[in-house]
Structure formats: structure tokens, C-alpha cells
Design a protein around this motif. Sequence first.
Motif, PDB file in Angstrom:
ATOM      1  N   LYS A  68     -31.975  59.453  16.107  1.00 50.40           N
ATOM      2  CA  LYS A  68     -32.220  60.793  16.633  1.00 50.40           C
ATOM      3  C   LYS A  68     -33.456  61.437  16.021  1.00 50.40           C
ATOM      4  CE  LYS A  68     -27.252  61.593  17.257  1.00 50.40           C
ATOM      5  NZ  LYS A  68     -26.125  62.479  16.909  1.00 50.40           N
ATOM      6  N   VAL A  69     -34.307  60.641  15.378  1.00 50.77           N
ATOM      7  CA  VAL A  69     -35.497  61.187  14.741  1.00 50.77           C
ATOM      8  C   VAL A  69     -36.360  61.893  15.779  1.00 50.77           C
ATOM      9  CG1 VAL A  69     -37.672  60.590  13.615  1.00 50.77           C
ATOM     10  CG2 VAL A  69     -35.567  59.506  12.876  1.00 50.77           C
ATOM     11  N   LYS A  70     -36.790  63.089  15.455  1.00 54.41           N
ATOM     12  CA  LYS A  70     -37.570  63.872  16.410  1.00 54.41           C
ATOM     13  C   LYS A  70     -38.994  63.324  16.499  1.00 54.41           C
ATOM     14  CE  LYS A  70     -34.945  68.069  15.588  1.00 54.41           C
ATOM     15  NZ  LYS A  70     -34.971  69.418  15.038  1.00 54.41           N
ATOM     16  N   PRO A  71     -39.570  63.309  17.685  1.00 53.86           N
ATOM     17  CA  PRO A  71     -40.912  62.762  17.876  1.00 53.86           C
ATOM     18  C   PRO A  71     -41.982  63.665  17.291  1.00 53.86           C
ATOM     19  CG  PRO A  71     -40.145  63.765  19.881  1.00 53.86           C
ATOM     20  CD  PRO A  71     -38.974  63.766  18.928  1.00 53.86           C
ATOM     21  N   SER A  72     -43.118  63.075  16.965  1.00 57.73           N
ATOM     22  CA  SER A  72     -44.244  63.853  16.462  1.00 57.73           C
ATOM     23  C   SER A  72     -45.038  64.375  17.641  1.00 57.73           C
ATOM     24  CB  SER A  72     -45.141  62.981  15.571  1.00 57.73           C
ATOM     25  OG  SER A  72     -45.748  61.967  16.354  1.00 57.73           O
ATOM     26  N   ALA A  73     -45.946  65.291  17.366  1.00 59.90           N
ATOM     27  CA  ALA A  73     -46.724  65.887  18.444  1.00 59.90           C
ATOM     28  C   ALA A  73     -47.559  64.845  19.174  1.00 59.90           C
ATOM     29  CB  ALA A  73     -47.627  66.982  17.872  1.00 59.90           C
ATOM     30  N   SER A  74     -47.914  63.765  18.477  1.00 57.48           N
ATOM     31  CA  SER A  74     -48.751  62.741  19.091  1.00 57.48           C
ATOM     32  C   SER A  74     -48.024  62.007  20.209  1.00 57.48           C
ATOM     33  CB  SER A  74     -49.230  61.742  18.028  1.00 57.48           C
ATOM     34  OG  SER A  74     -48.127  61.093  17.420  1.00 57.48           O
ATOM     35  N   THR A  75     -46.699  62.192  20.307  1.00 60.46           N
ATOM     36  CA  THR A  75     -45.945  61.487  21.345  1.00 60.46           C
ATOM     37  C   THR A  75     -45.853  62.294  22.645  1.00 60.46           C
ATOM     38  OG1 THR A  75     -43.816  62.391  20.625  1.00 60.46           O
ATOM     39  CG2 THR A  75     -44.544  60.344  19.597  1.00 60.46           C
ATOM     40  N   ILE A  76     -46.396  63.492  22.675  1.00 60.02           N
ATOM     41  CA  ILE A  76     -46.384  64.275  23.910  1.00 60.02           C
ATOM     42  C   ILE A  76     -47.249  63.569  24.941  1.00 60.02           C
ATOM     43  CG2 ILE A  76     -46.986  66.475  24.981  1.00 60.02           C
ATOM     44  CD1 ILE A  76     -46.537  67.821  22.300  1.00 60.02           C
ATOM     45  N   LEU A  77     -46.689  63.281  26.090  1.00 61.37           N
ATOM     46  CA  LEU A  77     -47.413  62.553  27.125  1.00 61.37           C
ATOM     47  C   LEU A  77     -48.472  63.437  27.785  1.00 61.37           C
ATOM     48  CD1 LEU A  77     -44.417  60.721  28.853  1.00 61.37           C
ATOM     49  CD2 LEU A  77     -45.952  59.837  27.088  1.00 61.37           C
ATOM     50  N   SER A  78     -49.674  62.926  27.882  1.00 60.51           N
ATOM     51  CA  SER A  78     -50.750  63.690  28.517  1.00 60.51           C
ATOM     52  C   SER A  78     -50.548  63.762  30.027  1.00 60.51           C
ATOM     53  CB  SER A  78     -52.103  63.061  28.197  1.00 60.51           C
ATOM     54  OG  SER A  78     -52.149  61.710  28.628  1.00 60.51           O
ATOM     55  N   ASP A  79     -49.994  62.705  30.594  1.00 62.52           N
ATOM     56  CA  ASP A  79     -49.711  62.690  32.029  1.00 62.52           C
ATOM     57  C   ASP A  79     -48.347  63.330  32.254  1.00 62.52           C
ATOM     58  OD1 ASP A  79     -49.527  62.273  34.729  1.00 62.52           O
ATOM     59  OD2 ASP A  79     -49.326  60.088  34.615  1.00 62.52           O
ATOM     60  N   SER A  80     -48.316  64.644  32.163  1.00 61.62           N
ATOM     61  CA  SER A  80     -47.037  65.358  32.262  1.00 61.62           C
ATOM     62  C   SER A  80     -47.233  66.795  32.707  1.00 61.62           C
ATOM     63  CB  SER A  80     -46.320  65.344  30.906  1.00 61.62           C
ATOM     64  OG  SER A  80     -47.070  66.073  29.938  1.00 61.62           O
ATOM     65  N   ILE A  81     -46.144  67.360  33.187  1.00 59.69           N
ATOM     66  CA  ILE A  81     -46.070  68.776  33.509  1.00 59.69           C
ATOM     67  C   ILE A  81     -44.808  69.308  32.845  1.00 59.69           C
ATOM     68  CG2 ILE A  81     -47.308  68.598  35.688  1.00 59.69           C
ATOM     69  CD1 ILE A  81     -44.674  68.512  37.160  1.00 59.69           C
ATOM     70  N   CYS A  82     -44.655  70.599  32.765  1.00 55.12           N
ATOM     71  CA  CYS A  82     -43.456  71.148  32.139  1.00 55.12           C
ATOM     72  C   CYS A  82     -42.989  72.388  32.897  1.00 55.12           C
ATOM     73  CB  CYS A  82     -43.680  71.470  30.668  1.00 55.12           C
ATOM     74  SG  CYS A  82     -45.056  72.562  30.341  1.00 55.12           S
ATOM     75  N   VAL A  83     -41.690  72.637  32.806  1.00 53.89           N
ATOM     76  CA  VAL A  83     -41.088  73.762  33.521  1.00 53.89           C
ATOM     77  C   VAL A  83     -40.301  74.645  32.557  1.00 53.89           C
ATOM     78  CG1 VAL A  83     -40.921  72.484  35.680  1.00 53.89           C
ATOM     79  CG2 VAL A  83     -39.009  72.424  34.075  1.00 53.89           C
ATOM     80  N   ASP A  84     -40.119  75.888  32.960  1.00 57.25           N
ATOM     81  CA  ASP A  84     -39.316  76.813  32.168  1.00 57.25           C
ATOM     82  C   ASP A  84     -38.864  77.957  33.063  1.00 57.25           C
ATOM     83  OD1 ASP A  84     -38.024  77.574  29.844  1.00 57.25           O
ATOM     84  OD2 ASP A  84     -39.669  78.815  29.138  1.00 57.25           O
ATOM     85  N   ALA A  85     -37.851  78.669  32.605  1.00 51.44           N
ATOM     86  CA  ALA A  85     -37.334  79.821  33.348  1.00 51.44           C
ATOM     87  C   ALA A  85     -37.165  80.998  32.402  1.00 51.44           C
ATOM     88  CB  ALA A  85     -35.998  79.473  34.007  1.00 51.44           C
TER      89      ALA A  85
END
Length: 210
Positions: A68-85
Motif C-alpha cells: 500500500k506504499v503511496k506513489p511519489s509525484a514522479s508517478t503521476i501520468l502525464s497522459d491524464s485528466i482529472c475530475v472533481d466535484a
Amino acid sequence: MAKKQKYYVIWEGKVPGIYTSWEECQVQIAGFHSPKFKSFDSRVEAEFAFARNYTQFIKKSSPEDKPKVKPSASTILSDSICVDAACSGNPGDMEYQCVETNTKKLIFHQGPFKDGTNNVGEFLALVHALALLHKNNNTHTAIYTDSKTAMSWVKNKKAKTTLGLTKKNAVIHDLISRAENWLRGNDYKNKIIKWETEVWGEIPADFGRK
């Protein structure tokens, strides 16, 4: 309402120090092996922490925690979008949006809708994003969300909300039905990934009203 100021302490990174934006923090930790950093709500807290060992503020993982180790910032995918409400009240005025992860460029925004909930908004945003990528024959772009509930509802193709039907929120219930129908009638290959807020800061699609 202005987004609450955060202070990012980097004990181990390219240039250790205290940074006042997530973008600055990302530059210092991206690609750095095992960076040690954490966000704080005030400069006083940040300065106090920076003057001490990071182990006092970052929980060490045990062998049992490794999966369950949390990922580092370097693992954020560049080919991505994000949503929120966002929702002012429960129920209350609800809206949702989608942005490009790297640039925060707005892709779509819906609402506000009367008598909604945050969970419903997160669900609708996620399905809206999936449908948009599907329409554009895009099977490779990942979608980030900070809502485990929305991810579960999408996986089960059912919004398990207790939101009652009112004259004001009939449009929301119609959107929920349409979203569920879309999930039941379409397949998608895009990855849906949980945004790790404690590690990466607020999701780029955040409305900044916390």
C-alpha cells in the motif's frame, strides 16, 4: 472563496526547503528517488517541521504496508485528466468539472445543480469523462479522481446514492440514470486512478473551497 494556502516542506528532494505551491514542490521532487515531503496549513508549522527530522512527520511503512506504499509525484501520468466535484451543503448546490492534469486547462464544467451531493457529482464527473474519451476514440488517457466512492459506483455501474428526488434535483436524477445506462452499454479501457491527495496535494480539478 480563495483556495487555502498550503506550505510544502521538502526534507529530501532536488533543493530541500519550504515551497508555497504544489507546482514548485513538484519540480523539486519529480524524478528524485524517494523524496521526503509533506504539506502543512501554516508557515509556522512548516518551519517547525523543516527544522526537524522528517521521520517525526512522515509515518514509516512496515513490511505489511509495502503493498500500500503511496506513489511519489514522479508517478503521476502525464497522459491524464482529472475530475472533481463541489457541493455547498448536503444536499446543496453541486457542480463538477474536468481538467488536464498537467496544465489545469478546463475540459468541461457542469452545474451548479440544485439539491445535489458531492458523491453524486464525483460519479457524474467520472462517467462524463469516460464518455468524452470514448466519443473521441481515446483509450489511452487515464482519469484521476480523489473519490473512492465514485470509483466504486462506476465499477458497479450503479450510483448507490440515498439522494431523494425533489422538484429541484430532477435533472440530477436524470443525469444519474443516463450515466448508469452509459456504463451498462459501453466498455472502456481508460485507467481510473485514485488521486493520492496526502502525497500530491489537492487534485488539479479541485474547486478550492475546502
